[in-house]
Design an enzyme around this catalytic site. Structure first.
Site, PDB file in Angstrom:
ATOM      1  N   LYS A  95       0.944  -1.260  -0.034  1.00 49.25           N
ATOM      2  CA  LYS A  95      -0.010   0.078  -0.063  1.00 49.25           C
ATOM      3  C   LYS A  95       0.955   1.352   0.218  1.00 49.25           C
ATOM      4  CE  LYS A  95      -3.475   2.673   2.553  1.00 49.25           C
ATOM      5  NZ  LYS A  95      -3.781   2.835   4.188  1.00 49.25           N
ATOM      6  N   GLY A 156      -8.141   9.440   9.459  1.00 51.62           N
ATOM      7  CA  GLY A 156      -8.595   9.555  10.785  1.00 51.62           C
ATOM      8  C   GLY A 156      -9.682  10.651  11.053  1.00 51.62           C
ATOM      9  N   ALA A 183      -9.336   5.690   3.793  1.00 55.66           N
ATOM     10  CA  ALA A 183      -9.605   6.953   4.681  1.00 55.66           C
ATOM     11  C   ALA A 183     -10.828   7.753   4.962  1.00 55.66           C
ATOM     12  CB  ALA A 183      -8.145   7.919   4.198  1.00 55.66           C
ATOM     13  N   THR A 206      -9.023   3.724  11.996  1.00 53.63           N
ATOM     14  CA  THR A 206      -9.456   4.360  13.026  1.00 53.63           C
ATOM     15  C   THR A 206     -10.887   4.072  13.692  1.00 53.63           C
ATOM     16  OG1 THR A 206      -8.080   6.040  12.388  1.00 53.63           O
ATOM     17  CG2 THR A 206      -9.241   6.743  14.270  1.00 53.63           C
TER      18      THR A 206
END
Length: 256
Positions: A95, A156, A183, A206
């Site tokens: 990644k 996040g 994300a 997260t």
């Protein structure tokens, strides 16, 4: 879902950082039903073998490992980290992250494309963390990437899909390329939203790791991803500007 010739049973990819404990991480991966987890390579001391317990735990989960170049800000740093990850984990998957902005953690598109080309020529199978820009996406495909991972929102942030128009356009522009929203996903509804747009998978960390109950949240995301994909495959109705009765009115009795 198939990426680089590998078929995956789950469309939910899970990160492995920030969990309260290794046991909770293991339970969350199981609850999510994920068969791919991402890990970041840390340059730990070879003498002390720091981090070896974590790597052993990851291997014990029986899932595919997708190493990442998290924290890299230059092409040289990202390429070197990828090469070390291949040596540690024995996989050509990587990644690719090359961060360009410290505040938003937005990828540097120029460095990202350059690093993707270098790694692809070196035999890596690159999963690039990118923006929703179509031109950058085209350059990444030309560089050898067979999958694209545009962000939904900054890493996040938990904001969900900041630009649904751009993500929808990318799906239409690359109908045959596996697309993974990576994300910004904060809630299961965000993941379902991405899947309803026709995306092949979501990658998150997260939202599960920092939940009050990571295991239950992982299970919630599992169901959301499955529901979103089923909805997309069922060809949902288009929104209407006006109301339309669901019960026919023709032939019904009425008072004069």
């Amino acid at each position: 879902m198939e990426v680089y010739g590998t078929k995956l049973a789950s469309r939910l990819l899970l990160g492995t950082s920030q969990y309260p404990s290794p046991a909770i991480l293991a339970d969350a991966v199981e609850a999510a039903g994920s068969d791919v987890v991402t890990v970041s390579l840390r340059r730990e001391s070879g003498v002390e073998r720091a981090g070896q317990g974590f790597w052993s735990l990851i291997r014990s989960l029986g899932v595919k490992v997708l190493p990442n170049t998290a924290g890299c800000h230059t092409v040289k740093e990202a390429v070197a980290t990828a090469q070390m990850a291949r040596e540690v984990f024995g996989t050509p998957w990587i990644k690719l992250e090359v961060i360009g902005n410290h505040d938003t953690l937005q990828p540097d598109p120029f460095a990202l494309v350059e690093a993707a080309g270098i790694l692809s020529r070196d035999g890596f199978q690159v999963f690039p963390y990118t923006t929703d820009d179509l031109i950058v996406a085209e350059r990444l495909v030309e560089a050898g990437c067979q999958v694209l991972m545009p962000w939904g929102a900054p890493i996040g942030s938990g904001k969900g899909l900041n630009n649904r128009f751009a993500l929808r356009s990318m799906r239409a522009h690359f109908p045959d390329v596996p697309l993974v929203v990576d994300a910004g996903i904060g809630l299961p509804s965000h993941a379902a939203d991405a899947m309803e747009l026709g995306y092949d998978a979501v990658l998150l960390n997260t939202a599960v790791a920092k939940a009050g109950d990571p295991v239950r949240m992982a299970e919630a995301f599992r169901h959301a991803v499955e529901a979103g994909r089923l909805a997309f495959e069922a060809d949902p109705m288009e929104p209407r500007d006006m109301a339309a009765p669901s019960t026919p009115v023709l032939g019904t009795a009425f008072r004069s």
